[in-house]
Design an enzyme around this catalytic site. Structure first.
Site, PDB file in Angstrom:
ATOM      1  N   ARG B  15       0.863  -1.196   0.000  1.00 19.01           N
ATOM      2  CA  ARG B  15       0.000   0.000   0.000  1.00 19.01           C
ATOM      3  C   ARG B  15       0.895   1.240   0.000  1.00 19.01           C
ATOM      4  O   ARG B  15       1.270   1.732  -1.038  1.00 19.01           O
ATOM      5  CB  ARG B  15      -0.953  -0.046   1.209  1.00 19.01           C
ATOM      6  CG  ARG B  15      -2.200   0.819   1.023  1.00 19.01           C
ATOM      7  CD  ARG B  15      -1.995   2.279   1.393  1.00 19.01           C
ATOM      8  NE  ARG B  15      -1.597   2.458   2.793  1.00 19.01           N
ATOM      9  CZ  ARG B  15      -1.163   3.620   3.275  1.00 19.01           C
ATOM     10  NH1 ARG B  15      -1.060   4.672   2.489  1.00 19.01           N
ATOM     11  NH2 ARG B  15      -0.782   3.719   4.542  1.00 19.01           N
ATOM     12  N   ASP B  16       1.286   1.706   1.160  1.00 18.65           N
ATOM     13  CA  ASP B  16       2.092   2.932   1.264  1.00 18.65           C
ATOM     14  C   ASP B  16       3.376   2.818   0.445  1.00 18.65           C
ATOM     15  O   ASP B  16       3.763   3.754  -0.268  1.00 18.65           O
ATOM     16  CB  ASP B  16       2.413   3.174   2.746  1.00 18.65           C
ATOM     17  CG  ASP B  16       2.888   4.588   3.034  1.00 18.65           C
ATOM     18  OD1 ASP B  16       3.334   5.274   2.109  1.00 18.65           O
ATOM     19  OD2 ASP B  16       2.816   5.001   4.202  1.00 18.65           O
ATOM     20  N   HIS B 206       3.494   4.592  12.907  1.00 19.81           N
ATOM     21  CA  HIS B 206       3.814   4.539  11.475  1.00 19.81           C
ATOM     22  C   HIS B 206       4.757   5.702  11.165  1.00 19.81           C
ATOM     23  O   HIS B 206       4.332   6.853  11.151  1.00 19.81           O
ATOM     24  CB  HIS B 206       2.482   4.657  10.709  1.00 19.81           C
ATOM     25  CG  HIS B 206       2.602   4.755   9.219  1.00 19.81           C
ATOM     26  ND1 HIS B 206       2.242   3.720   8.382  1.00 19.81           N
ATOM     27  CD2 HIS B 206       3.014   5.753   8.409  1.00 19.81           C
ATOM     28  CE1 HIS B 206       2.423   4.088   7.119  1.00 19.81           C
ATOM     29  NE2 HIS B 206       2.895   5.328   7.107  1.00 19.81           N
ATOM     30  N   HIS B 208       7.894   7.552   8.826  1.00 22.71           N
ATOM     31  CA  HIS B 208       8.691   7.694   7.604  1.00 22.71           C
ATOM     32  C   HIS B 208      10.078   8.210   8.008  1.00 22.71           C
ATOM     33  O   HIS B 208      10.208   8.961   8.972  1.00 22.71           O
ATOM     34  CB  HIS B 208       8.004   8.664   6.634  1.00 22.71           C
ATOM     35  CG  HIS B 208       6.784   8.068   5.997  1.00 22.71           C
ATOM     36  ND1 HIS B 208       6.760   7.640   4.697  1.00 22.71           N
ATOM     37  CD2 HIS B 208       5.567   7.775   6.510  1.00 22.71           C
ATOM     38  CE1 HIS B 208       5.563   7.125   4.425  1.00 22.71           C
ATOM     39  NE2 HIS B 208       4.813   7.196   5.505  1.00 22.71           N
ATOM     40  N   CYS B 239       3.274   9.562   0.849  1.00 19.48           N
ATOM     41  CA  CYS B 239       1.920   9.997   0.483  1.00 19.48           C
ATOM     42  C   CYS B 239       1.973  10.838  -0.795  1.00 19.48           C
ATOM     43  O   CYS B 239       2.710  11.817  -0.860  1.00 19.48           O
ATOM     44  CB  CYS B 239       1.325  10.814   1.635  1.00 19.48           C
ATOM     45  SG  CYS B 239      -0.252  11.579   1.222  1.00 19.48           S
ATOM     46  N   ASN B 248       8.843   5.061   3.968  1.00 22.82           N
ATOM     47  CA  ASN B 248       8.651   4.532   5.320  1.00 22.82           C
ATOM     48  C   ASN B 248       9.979   4.019   5.873  1.00 22.82           C
ATOM     49  O   ASN B 248      10.923   3.748   5.130  1.00 22.82           O
ATOM     50  CB  ASN B 248       7.697   3.321   5.272  1.00 22.82           C
ATOM     51  CG  ASN B 248       6.275   3.693   4.942  1.00 22.82           C
ATOM     52  OD1 ASN B 248       5.470   3.949   5.822  1.00 22.82           O
ATOM     53  ND2 ASN B 248       5.951   3.731   3.654  1.00 22.82           N
TER      54      ASN B 248
END
Lengths: 305, 305
Positions: B15-16, B206, B208, B239, B248
């Site tokens: 996903r990310d 979460h 980065h 994002c 991340n």
């Protein structure tokens, strides 16, 4: 989270930072970088080393560099690996030497061609030179957290080495993670034990960011009560005689983390980043500093319309 | 240093991790990566998102991917930005959705075209859909530590948002540092305050690694008592609607730090690194994982003869 109000950041660009660089910097280039660091408020610089110029050609102009730096208002330190280096540093008028040897016997033999036992004897001779000539003595223990040949260095070996050198009353003892193998728990635990065993020693920590844990290790060191840390502008660096060695934690990123946590360093980060940009031009390749690329945490972007 | 014995690492590569990648991965390629992660012991995967395919084309095959994944023994989570996304996830048979919205109103408008107030209403509607269709609900608060448009997000705003969503009893609430601006003290302080105010919430963090503090922030989260962390294989991610966003924290580096500190993850790091190498081939560029480049902390080199 108990944190100090002020932390000392020692820049080692001109010594450790440049050791692995292919391009040999002139005295003028090094001088420009040193002046940029000092203008940014860095007050402690490891500016070179007195080693055999054939072994580390980048350091060959350390004496000449110091003759140009010596009237500037900062603490200048030169690395020395042996008695000869300490004598040469003294002849160059250097006020402070950092004797480095390795907790790992195998790495010490590779790096400075001495057993650790021999180094423990030599550091006593260097202490005598320092006392006779009015130089301050720092001592750095390379591979304190692990060795690229031997693996983990037992804590007992570190304790024994410190027990041998603490009576020499060095100004500071640096625990160096030469190839970036330390983890935060190990740092916290080792520093706590050493502080308990040797309460009068002033500790400094020296991390390489080889496995991404550099800033986490600094955080662990901070939490254990250490307030003095090495870093290299641009995240350059690495030991030429340690396979797999990569750059130090970057001074920009270290200062940025401290400032974002409300810890003072006396360093102007914007000016430091200007010097970092100049370093990139002089050295001719990208630097690993994250903040140089990303900007500071409070950077704001315009809202897209 | 008080540390947990076991920590949960959730991989968000699919996903990310892939959101900013230009190359659109096929279902087969994603499936191969998911299988590599699961073979390495990763049991929690954010595998995609149900967003408009024009906005994030990389996520367009999330439903098809799930149809191929669903019989595998792992927790699969899909990000959803709105009610429509939750309905689509439900129709695809997804067992668990992660509703994301931003603590910063400006970023929320850019990212999912809702005000934060609107999102707080929508998450209640999504909760109703989850209850009706037997889906688990996770909630992620983007820009919890700062916004690329607004700067620092006041803690009071986070408290107010959590007070609004905690009664929905989400399975987990994620505090996301969308553009890598958090520092360890901030993480430690915010998590401690939230745990005190909302003792029944399960927290996930979460980060980065935009400013090099990713692992230091994880360490601070650990020390505050959090035992669940997101990471992306290869350190990919960011994002698409947050300027300055970068990858991340890398799953390899996070797992490596935990293991080196004696914390279990249930993940086989060697197998994880094999999947990381495969990711590099599939994605077609270098990855930011430090451990992929440097090897593990206990890597030993032969002594030069």
């Amino acid at each position: 989270m108990q944190l100090p109000a002020y932390v000392q950041v020692n820049d080692v660009l001109l010594r450790d930072g440049l050791q692995l660089e292919e391009k040999l910097l002139t005295v003028e280039e090094k001088l420009e970088l040193a002046e940029g660091l000092m203008l940014a408020g860095v007050t402690s610089l490891e500016f070179g080393s007195f080693v055999h110029p054939k072994l580390v050609p980048q350091m060959a102009n350390s004496g000449e560099l110091f003759s140009r730096l010596k009237d500037s208002p900062a603490d200048f330190v030169a690395l020395v690996p042996n008695v000869k280096g300490a004598e040469n540093a003294s002849e160059a008028g250097v006020p402070r030497v950092n004797v480095v040897f390795s907790a790992s016997n195998t790495h010490n033999l590779q790096n400075i061609r001495q057993t650790t036992e021999e180094s423990l004897e030599n550091v006593k001779k260097i202490k005598a030179i320092c006392d006779a000539r009015g130089m301050k003595l720092d001592i750095s223990i390379a591979t304190s957290f692990g060795c690229p040949f031997e693996g983990r260095v037992p804590e007992e070996r570190i304790f024994s080495i410190i027990a041998s050198i603490a009576p020499l009353e060095p100004h500071v003892i640096t625990l160096a993670d030469t190839t970036g193998v330390a983890n935060p728990k190990q740092v916290y635990d080792l520093v706590n034990k050493l502080q308990e065993k040797f309460p009068h020693v002033k500790w400094n920590l020296h991390f390489h960011d080889t496995r991404g844990m550099g800033l986490a290790n600094i955080l662990a060191g901070l939490q254990a009560g250490v307030t003095s840390f090495d870093a290299s502008l641009g995240g350059l660096g690495g030991c030429p005689f340690a396979p797999g060695a990569t750059g130090n934690v970057s001074t920009e990123d270290v200062v940025h983390m401290f400032h974002s946590m409300g810890i003072e360093t006396g360093i102007d980060l914007d000016k430091l980043l200007e010097t970092s940009k100049r370093l990139k031009d002089i050295i001719g390749h990208e630097l690993s500093s994250s903040v140089l690329k990303a900007g500071k945490y409070d950077r704001k972007y315009p809202v897209p319309s």
